[in-house]
Design a protein around this motif. Sequence first.
Motif, PDB file in Angstrom:
ATOM      1  N   ARG A  67       0.820  -1.207   0.000  1.00 46.64           N
ATOM      2  CA  ARG A  67       0.000   0.000   0.000  1.00 46.64           C
ATOM      3  C   ARG A  67       0.859   1.265   0.000  1.00 46.64           C
ATOM      4  N   ASP A  68       2.087   1.168   0.457  1.00 44.48           N
ATOM      5  CA  ASP A  68       2.980   2.322   0.400  1.00 44.48           C
ATOM      6  C   ASP A  68       3.189   2.762  -1.042  1.00 44.48           C
ATOM      7  N   LEU A  69       3.473   1.797  -1.920  1.00 42.78           N
ATOM      8  CA  LEU A  69       3.677   2.131  -3.324  1.00 42.78           C
ATOM      9  C   LEU A  69       2.356   2.452  -4.014  1.00 42.78           C
ATOM     10  N   TYR A  70       1.304   1.754  -3.637  1.00 45.32           N
ATOM     11  CA  TYR A  70      -0.005   2.031  -4.232  1.00 45.32           C
ATOM     12  C   TYR A  70      -0.422   3.475  -3.962  1.00 45.32           C
ATOM     13  N   ASP A  71      -0.178   3.948  -2.748  1.00 41.41           N
ATOM     14  CA  ASP A  71      -0.574   5.313  -2.405  1.00 41.41           C
ATOM     15  C   ASP A  71       0.309   6.363  -3.064  1.00 41.41           C
ATOM     16  N   ILE A  72       1.516   5.976  -3.475  1.00 35.60           N
ATOM     17  CA  ILE A  72       2.311   6.887  -4.302  1.00 35.60           C
ATOM     18  C   ILE A  72       1.664   7.011  -5.678  1.00 35.60           C
ATOM     19  N   CYS A  73       1.161   5.895  -6.185  1.00 31.19           N
ATOM     20  CA  CYS A  73       0.577   5.862  -7.531  1.00 31.19           C
ATOM     21  C   CYS A  73      -0.816   6.474  -7.580  1.00 31.19           C
ATOM     22  N   ARG A  74      -1.567   6.356  -6.492  1.00 32.30           N
ATOM     23  CA  ARG A  74      -2.947   6.841  -6.508  1.00 32.30           C
ATOM     24  C   ARG A  74      -3.080   8.051  -5.599  1.00 32.30           C
ATOM     25  N   PHE A  75      -3.498   9.151  -6.176  1.00 33.41           N
ATOM     26  CA  PHE A  75      -3.679  10.362  -5.385  1.00 33.41           C
ATOM     27  C   PHE A  75      -4.738  11.239  -6.030  1.00 33.41           C
ATOM     28  N   GLY A  76      -5.300  12.129  -5.221  1.00 35.34           N
ATOM     29  CA  GLY A  76      -6.234  13.109  -5.742  1.00 35.34           C
ATOM     30  C   GLY A  76      -5.482  14.231  -6.430  1.00 35.34           C
ATOM     31  N   SER A  77      -6.076  14.810  -7.456  1.00 32.04           N
ATOM     32  CA  SER A  77      -5.430  15.896  -8.185  1.00 32.04           C
ATOM     33  C   SER A  77      -6.495  16.856  -8.691  1.00 32.04           C
ATOM     34  N   GLY A  78      -6.043  17.963  -9.238  1.00 29.17           N
ATOM     35  CA  GLY A  78      -6.972  18.951  -9.774  1.00 29.17           C
ATOM     36  C   GLY A  78      -7.150  20.131  -8.835  1.00 29.17           C
ATOM     37  N   VAL A  79      -7.819  21.147  -9.336  1.00 34.06           N
ATOM     38  CA  VAL A  79      -8.055  22.373  -8.574  1.00 34.06           C
ATOM     39  C   VAL A  79      -9.215  22.146  -7.611  1.00 34.06           C
ATOM     40  N   ASN A  80      -8.903  22.080  -6.325  1.00 37.33           N
ATOM     41  CA  ASN A  80      -9.956  21.927  -5.316  1.00 37.33           C
ATOM     42  C   ASN A  80     -10.015  23.128  -4.385  1.00 37.33           C
ATOM     43  N   TRP A  81      -9.373  24.223  -4.789  1.00 37.69           N
ATOM     44  CA  TRP A  81      -9.329  25.411  -3.935  1.00 37.69           C
ATOM     45  C   TRP A  81     -10.677  26.111  -3.878  1.00 37.69           C
ATOM     46  N   PHE A  82     -11.527  25.886  -4.887  1.00 33.95           N
ATOM     47  CA  PHE A  82     -12.818  26.566  -4.947  1.00 33.95           C
ATOM     48  C   PHE A  82     -13.953  25.652  -4.504  1.00 33.95           C
ATOM     49  N   GLY A  83     -13.605  24.579  -3.800  1.00 35.70           N
ATOM     50  CA  GLY A  83     -14.621  23.627  -3.393  1.00 35.70           C
ATOM     51  C   GLY A  83     -14.708  22.467  -4.365  1.00 35.70           C
ATOM     52  N   ARG A  84     -15.640  21.586  -4.113  1.00 33.74           N
ATOM     53  CA  ARG A  84     -15.764  20.368  -4.906  1.00 33.74           C
ATOM     54  C   ARG A  84     -17.062  20.327  -5.693  1.00 33.74           C
ATOM     55  N   THR A  85     -17.591  21.491  -5.986  1.00 38.05           N
ATOM     56  CA  THR A  85     -18.780  21.578  -6.826  1.00 38.05           C
ATOM     57  C   THR A  85     -18.554  22.639  -7.899  1.00 38.05           C
ATOM     58  N   THR A  86     -19.311  22.532  -8.967  1.00 35.14           N
ATOM     59  CA  THR A  86     -19.314  23.532 -10.033  1.00 35.14           C
ATOM     60  C   THR A  86     -20.732  24.059 -10.159  1.00 35.14           C
ATOM     61  N   PHE A  87     -20.901  25.330  -9.834  1.00 33.74           N
ATOM     62  CA  PHE A  87     -22.237  25.937  -9.821  1.00 33.74           C
ATOM     63  C   PHE A  87     -23.200  25.111  -8.967  1.00 33.74           C
TER      64      PHE A  87
END
Length: 549
Positions: free
Chosen positions: A65-85
Motif C-alpha cells: 500500500r505504500d507504493l499504491y498510495d504513491i501511484c494513486r492520489f487526488g489531483s486537480g483544482v480543489n481550492w474553490f470547493g468540490r462543486t461547479t455551480f
Amino acid sequence: MFVIEKITDKDVPKEIDRPLNKSWPFWQLLAFRISLVFFIILSIPNNPLWYQHVLSIDWLNLDYRDLYDICRFGSGVNWFGRTTFGSRLEGYSIWVNTLFFSAAAGLLWSFFAKVLKKERKEYTKLYYWLNVIVRYRTALGIIGFGFTKLFPVQMPYPSLGILDTDYGDLTTQKIFWLSFGIVPWYQVFAGIVEVGAGTLLFFRKTVAIGSTLLVGALGAIVVVNFAYDGGVHVYSSYFVLLSLFLLVPYFKPFYDVFIREIPAKVNLSFPKFNTAGQLVRFGLKGLAIFLFLGVFFYLQYVDFLYDPYKQPSSSGVADLRGNYNVSEFKINGIAHPFDPYDSIRWQSATFEKWSTLTFKVNRPLKLDLSNGGGDPKRDVNRTFEISGVAGGQRAFHYYVDPKTQTLYLEDKYKLIPDQRNVTAGEGGDGGVKNYLDRLKKDTAGEKPSISLAEWIPTDVKARLGDEAGYVHPRARTARRLREFAKADQMAEKEIRQRFILSYKIEDDENRVVLTGIDENRDSLYVVLHKVRKDYKISPGKLDAGQYNK
C-alpha cells in the motif's frame, strides 16, 4: 537540439511530410498553454497527506500500500470547493474547475505574451516534457491499479455470508464486483492488460500501443461503473483522459491509415541528450521500472498470500467454519421459535474461514454503500462482507480466547465510517469524508452498551497478544505496525456494538452452542446446526489469504 523520429513507410507522400518546428497558429499556441496547465495540475497530488505519506515511508520494510498510495492520489483544482455551480457533476466537478482555471491561465499567458512581444513560434520542446510527465503519471497510476487485479484481491471471491444473501439484497455494484470475484482468472487477465499497458508507456516507441489499450480497457470500466454504480468512474475516466492526450500526435496518422487507407507517418520530437543526460534518463527510468514493477510485484504477491486488503487477514476458529441453521434461540431465557418475520431471532449464521461471524435478522439495518476497499489494516475495518449487502445481514469481527472458548465480537458496521484511500482525499472511494460532519451530529451522545474498556479483560488481552503479529512475518510491514500501534486510540473514537459469547462444539463439529450477552447486555443462548450448501461455484486454487490454522 531535437531530432525527428519517423515512423513511416518509404512511400509516404511528400505532402504529408510536415516539418515539426514550423510556426504554430495562435489557436494551437493557446490550446497548448491551456493543456499544459490543465495536465500538469492533474498529474500532481493536491492533498498534503500524500506528501506526508511519502516522507513517512519505511523503505526497508515496505507494504504494497505504500507504493499504491504513491501511484494513486487526488489531483486537480480543489481550492474553490468540490462543486461547479452547486453541482458535483457525478464527481467530475474538480476536472471542470481545473479546466476553467487552466483556460484563464492560458488566456492570461497569451495576453501577456502579446503585450510584452514575447510570443513563441512553437512549444515543441515543452510539449515533449509535458508528454513525459503525463506518460509516467499514467504508467504508475495504472500499474498500481492493475496489480490489485493481477493478484486478484480487488474483487474477492464471495464470503459464506454473501453467498447466504438473497440476490435481491445485493446492490448492483456488489453484483458486478462479485461477478468478477467468481472468475479470478478473468480478473488476472484484466490486470495483465492494465499492468502491460502501463509498462508500454515507459518506452517512447510503444506509447501509442499502451495508450490505445488503456482507452479501450478503462473506457469499458467507466461504462460499467456508471451502469452498476461502481463508484470508481472518475478514477477510471482519469486514465482515459490522460491516454487520449498521449494519442494526440497519432490521431491524424491513424485517420489516414485506417479511414483514408493511405500511408502515414508520425512526427515526434525527442531531445538529444548528452552522455550525462542519457545516464540520468536511463537511471530514473530503470529506478521506476525496478520499484513499480519489480518491487511492487513482490509486495502485491505478499499481500495476496498473507494480507489481502479487502479480506480479514486473521484465521478464524477452524472447527467453527461453515454455514449454520439456527435451531434454538433464546433472549433473556425467552425462546423464540423459528419465524421468518421475527425481528430479533437470528435466521441463519456463518463462521467464515477468517475471524468473522455473520448472521441474518429480519429488520432493516443501515447499509455500508462503499465498495469495501481502501487502506485499513485492522480486520474490523475491512468491510467487503457487508458493503453493498442488505437483507438484515450483520457481520462481527471476533477475537478468540481458546483457553475459555470465548469469542469477543465487535460489529464491522459503524455509524461513522472511515475515510478510505486517505492520500487520495475525496478522490478515494465515494468521498466518505462528505458524510462525516453530518454523521457526527446524528450520532452525538450515542455509546455502545458494552464499552471498549470492559469488553475484553486484561488477562485475556495478554493471552491474545499483539494483533499486528497475527499474520505471516513477511506481511508485518512498518505500515501495519504503525496502524496497530494506534489501534486502541482509534477504537476509543469508534461507535461499535459488541458481543461476548462462549462457544461449545458438539456432535463432531455439527452442533455449536453459543451463550453470553449481546450488544444490549441481554443474555443470549443460540444453538447452531451446520448445513452443507451445494453452491455451483467454488473458489478454485487462485484464492487469496492463508487461513489454514
